[in-house]
Design an enzyme around this catalytic site. Structure first.
Site, PDB file in Angstrom:
ATOM      1  N   LYS A  15       0.916  -0.815  -0.087  1.00  0.00           N
ATOM      2  CA  LYS A  15       0.041   0.651  -0.290  1.00  0.00           C
ATOM      3  C   LYS A  15       0.722   1.166   0.160  1.00  0.00           C
ATOM      4  O   LYS A  15       0.610   1.947  -0.652  1.00  0.00           O
ATOM      5  CB  LYS A  15      -1.020   0.291   1.362  1.00  0.00           C
ATOM      6  CG  LYS A  15      -1.742  -0.876   1.538  1.00  0.00           C
ATOM      7  CD  LYS A  15      -2.956  -1.248   2.465  1.00  0.00           C
ATOM      8  CE  LYS A  15      -2.054  -1.174   3.775  1.00  0.00           C
ATOM      9  NZ  LYS A  15      -1.904  -2.477   4.081  1.00  0.00           N
ATOM     10  N   ARG A  20      -9.920   0.641   8.839  1.00  0.00           N
ATOM     11  CA  ARG A  20      -9.566  -0.533   9.277  1.00  0.00           C
ATOM     12  C   ARG A  20     -11.083  -1.209   9.756  1.00  0.00           C
ATOM     13  O   ARG A  20     -10.907  -2.327  10.273  1.00  0.00           O
ATOM     14  CB  ARG A  20      -8.725  -0.188  10.326  1.00  0.00           C
ATOM     15  CG  ARG A  20      -6.791  -1.213   9.633  1.00  0.00           C
ATOM     16  CD  ARG A  20      -5.926  -0.687  10.427  1.00  0.00           C
ATOM     17  NE  ARG A  20      -4.683  -1.557   9.521  1.00  0.00           N
ATOM     18  CZ  ARG A  20      -3.559  -1.170   9.481  1.00  0.00           C
ATOM     19  NH1 ARG A  20      -4.120   0.466   9.396  1.00  0.00           N
ATOM     20  NH2 ARG A  20      -2.379  -1.437   8.702  1.00  0.00           N
ATOM     21  N   ARG A  23      11.515  -6.155   5.108  1.00  0.00           N
ATOM     22  CA  ARG A  23      10.946  -5.267   5.278  1.00  0.00           C
ATOM     23  C   ARG A  23      11.845  -4.837   6.723  1.00  0.00           C
ATOM     24  O   ARG A  23      11.786  -3.543   7.065  1.00  0.00           O
ATOM     25  CB  ARG A  23       9.547  -4.595   4.942  1.00  0.00           C
ATOM     26  CG  ARG A  23       9.272  -3.370   5.179  1.00  0.00           C
ATOM     27  CD  ARG A  23       7.755  -2.505   4.435  1.00  0.00           C
ATOM     28  NE  ARG A  23       7.223  -2.914   5.612  1.00  0.00           N
ATOM     29  CZ  ARG A  23       5.434  -2.401   5.746  1.00  0.00           C
ATOM     30  NH1 ARG A  23       5.275  -1.895   4.871  1.00  0.00           N
ATOM     31  NH2 ARG A  23       4.872  -2.812   6.989  1.00  0.00           N
ATOM     32  N   ARG A  29      -0.740  -9.107  13.716  1.00  0.00           N
ATOM     33  CA  ARG A  29      -1.422  -8.408  12.442  1.00  0.00           C
ATOM     34  C   ARG A  29      -2.197  -8.533  11.385  1.00  0.00           C
ATOM     35  O   ARG A  29      -3.541  -8.581  10.876  1.00  0.00           O
ATOM     36  CB  ARG A  29      -0.013  -7.171  11.722  1.00  0.00           C
ATOM     37  CG  ARG A  29       0.500  -6.201  13.727  1.00  0.00           C
ATOM     38  CD  ARG A  29       1.554  -5.751  12.635  1.00  0.00           C
ATOM     39  NE  ARG A  29       1.624  -5.027  11.595  1.00  0.00           N
ATOM     40  CZ  ARG A  29       2.351  -5.145  10.517  1.00  0.00           C
ATOM     41  NH1 ARG A  29       4.808  -6.106  11.660  1.00  0.00           N
ATOM     42  NH2 ARG A  29       2.843  -3.946   9.980  1.00  0.00           N
TER      43      ARG A  29
HETATM   44  P1  AMP Z   1       0.814   0.594   9.267  1.00  0.00           P
HETATM   45  O1  AMP Z   1       1.297   1.088   9.103  1.00  0.00           O
HETATM   46  O2  AMP Z   1      -0.834   0.200   8.816  1.00  0.00           O
HETATM   47  O3  AMP Z   1       0.586  -1.140   8.924  1.00  0.00           O
HETATM   48  O4  AMP Z   1      -0.356   0.959  10.509  1.00  0.00           O
HETATM   49  C1  AMP Z   1       0.868  -0.106  11.332  1.00  0.00           C
HETATM   50  C2  AMP Z   1       0.233   0.193  12.890  1.00  0.00           C
HETATM   51  O5  AMP Z   1      -0.517   1.252  12.952  1.00  0.00           O
HETATM   52  C3  AMP Z   1      -0.664  -1.211  12.895  1.00  0.00           C
HETATM   53  O6  AMP Z   1      -0.572  -2.115  13.437  1.00  0.00           O
HETATM   54  C4  AMP Z   1      -1.842  -0.254  13.537  1.00  0.00           C
HETATM   55  O7  AMP Z   1      -1.260  -0.449  15.635  1.00  0.00           O
HETATM   56  C5  AMP Z   1      -1.531   0.860  13.522  1.00  0.00           C
HETATM   57  N1  AMP Z   1      -2.983   1.260  12.558  1.00  0.00           N
HETATM   58  C6  AMP Z   1      -2.845   2.212  11.507  1.00  0.00           C
HETATM   59  N2  AMP Z   1      -3.790   2.478  10.855  1.00  0.00           N
HETATM   60  C7  AMP Z   1      -4.819   2.149  11.960  1.00  0.00           C
HETATM   61  C8  AMP Z   1      -6.324   2.074  12.169  1.00  0.00           C
HETATM   62  N3  AMP Z   1      -7.126   2.810  10.736  1.00  0.00           N
HETATM   63  N4  AMP Z   1      -6.875   1.884  12.926  1.00  0.00           N
HETATM   64  C9  AMP Z   1      -6.125   1.118  14.226  1.00  0.00           C
HETATM   65  N5  AMP Z   1      -5.357   1.356  14.223  1.00  0.00           N
HETATM   66  C10 AMP Z   1      -4.023   1.720  13.168  1.00  0.00           C
END
Ligand code: AMP
Length: 191
Positions: free
Chosen positions: A14, A89, A128, A146
């Site tokens: 993404k 999410r 990564r 996750r």
């Molecule tokens: P990402 O960078 O999108 O993989 O997000 C890393 C972490 O940030 C996730 O595992 C969640 O803990 C938190 N996070 C990111 N976006 C959201 C969201 N929309 N709702 C809740 N937690 C989020």
């Protein structure tokens, strides 16, 4: 306005595709994960709270995440459109996003979903982690958590957009430019 939700499990690509899409379509990129990480770096109260969930692979509570996203959208009144990356999410987040955009007389144009199988995701995330140093990419248990959270809480958000006829799935395995072209074709078809 062109408002895209870029959807997919952790490690689907993404972030990489968002960078290319914002350049081509001149959109504002809003990645909730990036915003949380910037807050952690800046040692803000929000960062401390978010970190306690992120380190465990859990979602940051809806109330906190929605409030933060709303404030980021409000900071960009002149945007031609947004790419929402890593948001929504949960179904509650999707509903809140609809309400917010409606209040600005706009709406989500499309949800583009990058589809990648689980074994490939795990490989990519571990790789990564070595480069990015992201704590949540370095620990196999957190990666699994996750992916589990994605399957149970986030995947159902697909139905929300399918009901609105906005969901488009794209094969997320292959060359970066090939995947980018598939995304652009879907966008250009509705623009
Ligand atoms: P990402 O960078 O999108 O993989 O997000 C890393 C972490 O940030 C996730 O595992 C969640 O803990 C938190 N996070 C990111 N976006 C959201 C969201 N929309 N709702 C809740 N937690 C989020």
């Amino acid at each position: 306005m062109l408002n895209i939700v870029l959807f997919g499990p952790p490690g689907a690509g993404k972030g990489t595709q968002s960078e290319k899409l914002i350049e081509k379509y001149k959109l504002k990129h809003l990645s909730t994960g990036d915003i949380f990480r910037a807050n952690i770096k800046g040692a803000t109260e929000l960062g401390t709270l978010a970190k306690s969930y992120m380190d465990k692979g859990q979602l940051v509570p809806d109330e906190v995440t929605i409030r933060m996203l709303e404030s980021e959208v409000n900071k960009n009144p002149d945007a031609k459109g947004f790419i929402f990356d890593g948001f929504p999410r949960t179904k509650a987040q999707a509903e809140a996003l609809d309400v917010l955009l409606k209040s600005k007389s706009t709406s989500i144009t499309l949800m583009l979903a990058l589809e990648v199988e689980e074994s490939e995701l795990k490989k990519r995330l571990l790789l990564r982690g070595k480069d990015s140093g992201r704590a949540d990419d370095l620990n196999p248990d957190v990666i699994q958590k996750r992916i589990d959270v994605y399957n149970s809480e986030t995947f159902p958000v697909k139905d929300y957009y399918t009901e609105q006829a906005k969901y488009k799935g794209i094969n997320g395995i292959g060359e970066i430019d090939e995947i980018f072209n598939s995304l652009c074709n879907k966008i250009d078809a509705v623009k």
